[in-house]
Motif scaffolding. Sequence first.
Motif, PDB file in Angstrom:
ATOM      1  N   ARG A 154       0.832  -1.196   0.000  1.00  9.79           N
ATOM      2  CA  ARG A 154       0.000   0.000   0.000  1.00  9.79           C
ATOM      3  C   ARG A 154       0.871   1.252   0.000  1.00  9.79           C
ATOM      4  O   ARG A 154       0.563   2.253  -0.675  1.00  9.79           O
ATOM      5  CB  ARG A 154      -0.911  -0.032   1.230  1.00  9.79           C
TER       6      ARG A 154
ATOM      7  N   ILE B  48      -1.282  -1.514  -4.201  1.00 13.02           N
ATOM      8  CA  ILE B  48      -2.615  -1.995  -3.891  1.00 13.02           C
ATOM      9  C   ILE B  48      -3.411  -0.851  -3.275  1.00 13.02           C
ATOM     10  O   ILE B  48      -2.838   0.132  -2.783  1.00 13.02           O
ATOM     11  CB  ILE B  48      -2.601  -3.203  -2.923  1.00 13.02           C
ATOM     12  N   ASP B  49      -4.746  -0.979  -3.290  1.00 11.68           N
ATOM     13  CA  ASP B  49      -5.582   0.046  -2.698  1.00 11.68           C
ATOM     14  C   ASP B  49      -5.881  -0.290  -1.242  1.00 11.68           C
ATOM     15  O   ASP B  49      -5.350  -1.265  -0.685  1.00 11.68           O
ATOM     16  CB  ASP B  49      -6.861   0.240  -3.515  1.00 11.68           C
TER      17      ASP B  49
ATOM     18  N   LEU C  11      -3.136 -13.833  -0.909  1.00  9.06           N
ATOM     19  CA  LEU C  11      -3.026 -12.470  -1.418  1.00  9.06           C
ATOM     20  C   LEU C  11      -2.223 -12.441  -2.713  1.00  9.06           C
ATOM     21  O   LEU C  11      -2.615 -11.776  -3.683  1.00  9.06           O
ATOM     22  CB  LEU C  11      -2.372 -11.565  -0.371  1.00  9.06           C
TER      23      LEU C  11
ATOM     24  N   ASP D 205      -8.338  -1.597   0.048  1.00  8.09           N
ATOM     25  CA  ASP D 205      -9.027  -2.872   0.224  1.00  8.09           C
ATOM     26  C   ASP D 205      -8.140  -4.055  -0.124  1.00  8.09           C
ATOM     27  O   ASP D 205      -8.601  -5.202  -0.120  1.00  8.09           O
ATOM     28  CB  ASP D 205     -10.292  -2.914  -0.637  1.00  8.09           C
TER      29      ASP D 205
ATOM     30  N   GLU E 282      -5.415 -10.222 -10.582  1.00  5.27           N
ATOM     31  CA  GLU E 282      -5.827  -8.831 -10.777  1.00  5.27           C
ATOM     32  C   GLU E 282      -4.818  -8.058 -11.620  1.00  5.27           C
ATOM     33  O   GLU E 282      -5.196  -7.220 -12.451  1.00  5.27           O
ATOM     34  CB  GLU E 282      -6.022  -8.157  -9.425  1.00  5.27           C
TER      35      GLU E 282
ATOM     36  N   HIS F 267      -6.560  -4.596  -3.095  1.00  3.75           N
ATOM     37  CA  HIS F 267      -6.650  -5.011  -4.489  1.00  3.75           C
ATOM     38  C   HIS F 267      -5.616  -4.278  -5.324  1.00  3.75           C
ATOM     39  O   HIS F 267      -5.203  -3.152  -5.012  1.00  3.75           O
ATOM     40  CB  HIS F 267      -8.057  -4.749  -5.039  1.00  3.75           C
ATOM     41  N   TRP F 268      -5.222  -4.906  -6.420  1.00  6.43           N
ATOM     42  CA  TRP F 268      -4.208  -4.359  -7.315  1.00  6.43           C
ATOM     43  C   TRP F 268      -4.615  -2.981  -7.805  1.00  6.43           C
ATOM     44  O   TRP F 268      -5.729  -2.788  -8.292  1.00  6.43           O
ATOM     45  CB  TRP F 268      -4.030  -5.315  -8.489  1.00  6.43           C
ATOM     46  N   SER F 269      -3.728  -2.019  -7.704  1.00 11.13           N
ATOM     47  CA  SER F 269      -4.005  -0.664  -8.186  1.00 11.13           C
ATOM     48  C   SER F 269      -2.830  -0.113  -8.977  1.00 11.13           C
ATOM     49  O   SER F 269      -2.706   1.097  -9.131  1.00 11.13           O
ATOM     50  CB  SER F 269      -4.321   0.265  -7.009  1.00 11.13           C
TER      51      SER F 269
ATOM     52  N   GLN G   1      -4.217 -13.804  -5.545  1.00 13.41           N
ATOM     53  CA  GLN G   1      -5.241 -12.818  -5.922  1.00 13.41           C
ATOM     54  C   GLN G   1      -4.635 -11.694  -6.752  1.00 13.41           C
ATOM     55  O   GLN G   1      -5.179 -11.304  -7.799  1.00 13.41           O
ATOM     56  CB  GLN G   1      -5.885 -12.245  -4.668  1.00 13.41           C
ATOM     57  N   LEU G   2      -3.496 -11.160  -6.304  1.00 17.02           N
ATOM     58  CA  LEU G   2      -2.859 -10.061  -7.028  1.00 17.02           C
ATOM     59  C   LEU G   2      -2.362 -10.511  -8.393  1.00 17.02           C
ATOM     60  O   LEU G   2      -2.357  -9.709  -9.346  1.00 17.02           O
ATOM     61  CB  LEU G   2      -1.705  -9.489  -6.205  1.00 17.02           C
TER      62      LEU G   2
END
Length: 412
Positions: free
Chosen positions: A167, A172-173, A204, A175, A211, A177-179, A207-208
Motif C-alpha cells: 500500500r 494496492i488500494d 493475497l 481494500d 488482478e 486489491h491491485w491498483s 489474488q494479485l
Amino acid sequence: MTPEDRFPGPEHPDSGPRHQPDLDVLPFGTYYEPEPAGYAEAAYESETYSGYGGARYLEQHWPAVGHPQNTGHPHDPGHPQAGHPQDTGHPQAAQTEHGGYEPTLTDRPSPAHQSDDPPTIELGPPLPEPGLPYHPYPAPAPNEPPGPLYVVGDVHGYLDELLAALRHQGLIDTDGHWSAGRSRIWFLGDFTDRGPDGIGVIDLVMQLAAEAAAAGGYCRALMGNHELLFLGAARYGDEPVQSTAGTASFLAAWRLNGGQQHDLDRLETHHISWLSRLPAIALEEGHLLVHSDTTAYLEYGDSIAAVNDAVHDLLADEGVDEWWDCFRRFTKRFAFRGDAGPTAAHELLDTYGGARIVHGHSPIPYLTGAVHTDDGAPPHIPGPYVYADDLAVAMDGGVTMEGRLLVARLPI
C-alpha cells in the motif's frame, strides 16, 4: 561460524510476537554455505563485513544496469537523464520527523564518514493522511509499454506488514486489491513460516496475480527454500530422510524453522498446485532473480529453463530423499559475501545472464554483521543492500527480527 543469536523481540502491534529468527537449520545440526578461506569470527568486526566496506545500502535511484558510474536522478525532471556521464548527484538519506528517509541532493559521503546512515532507496511516497482520497495507478493505455518493475523480499507470514508495504508503494488500494496498472512485481519466495498468516500471504499473492494480469501488469513469484520445506512437510510428514546431520524428516525441519500448524491445516490443493509450479530463477530487465544467495542453482542446469524444469520435474516425480537434497541445497547461503563473493556472483551471471543478482533468503543484518545493537534496539534496515562489487542486492529486510519487509522498485 555464522551467528545464530536469537532475537526474542517485543510483541508486534499488528502481527503478534516475532518467532525466533534463526537462520534456517536442519534437525540435529546446521548446514551453511562453506565460508571463504581465512574467514574468522573477528571478520564481523572488520570493514569487510561491517556493511560499509565493499558494500552499501541501495541508493534512491540505482545506476542503470551496466553503467555503475551513473549516480544521477533519472526521474528528476531537472536532472540529466540517467546513463549520461555528467550525472554526478547523489541522494543521501536523511531521516524525517516521521521516521522515513527523505533524499537530499548532497555529495556522496567520503569513506571516512560512512559510519553514518548509508544512502538508501526511496521506498515509496508517504501514505496519505486519513480521509484523503487515494489515486490509484492510472489504467493502461493501448500499446503502453511495460510498467515499473518491483521486487518483494521474504514475507514469512507477516501479512499485515506485506499489505502495508504494498500500500505504501501504491501497488494496492485500501481494500488490498491491485491498483498498479501495468506494473510488474516479483516476490522472491518464502511466504510462510515464522509469521502468523502464511496461507493469507499466499492467497493475497494469488489474488494479485489474477488482478494484475487483468490490468495489463503481472505479479509473479519465485520458489524459496521455505516453499520446498512447506510442501515437503505436507507431502512427506514424518517420513525419515537421510540428512547430512542425521536422520530427520520434513515435518521436523519445518517445525524447527518456524512452521505454523494453522498454515498446514489450511493448506489446500490449489495452494499446493500453485506453489509447486513456481520457478526457481528468473531474469527481468538485466536482473537475475533468485531466492537464495547460493550457487546451488548451477547444480540443476546451465540455463534458466533447465533449472526450472529440473526443480519442477523433481517435485512431480522424485522421492523424499531427492526433495530433501533440493531443500538442503537451496538452504545454503552467503555465497556472494566476502572476498570470493564477486567471483561467485559472476559465475551465476555468466551462466544465466543479467548484470546483477537480486535475492532474498539471508537477512541483511546477518549479511552485514550488524545483528547486535548496543542498546538492544531492532536492527536498522534503511533499504535493500548492495554488495559483492555491486553485483548482488539483498532484499530480506529481516521482518522476522523486527527489521523491515522490503518492497523496492528496480531500475529498468
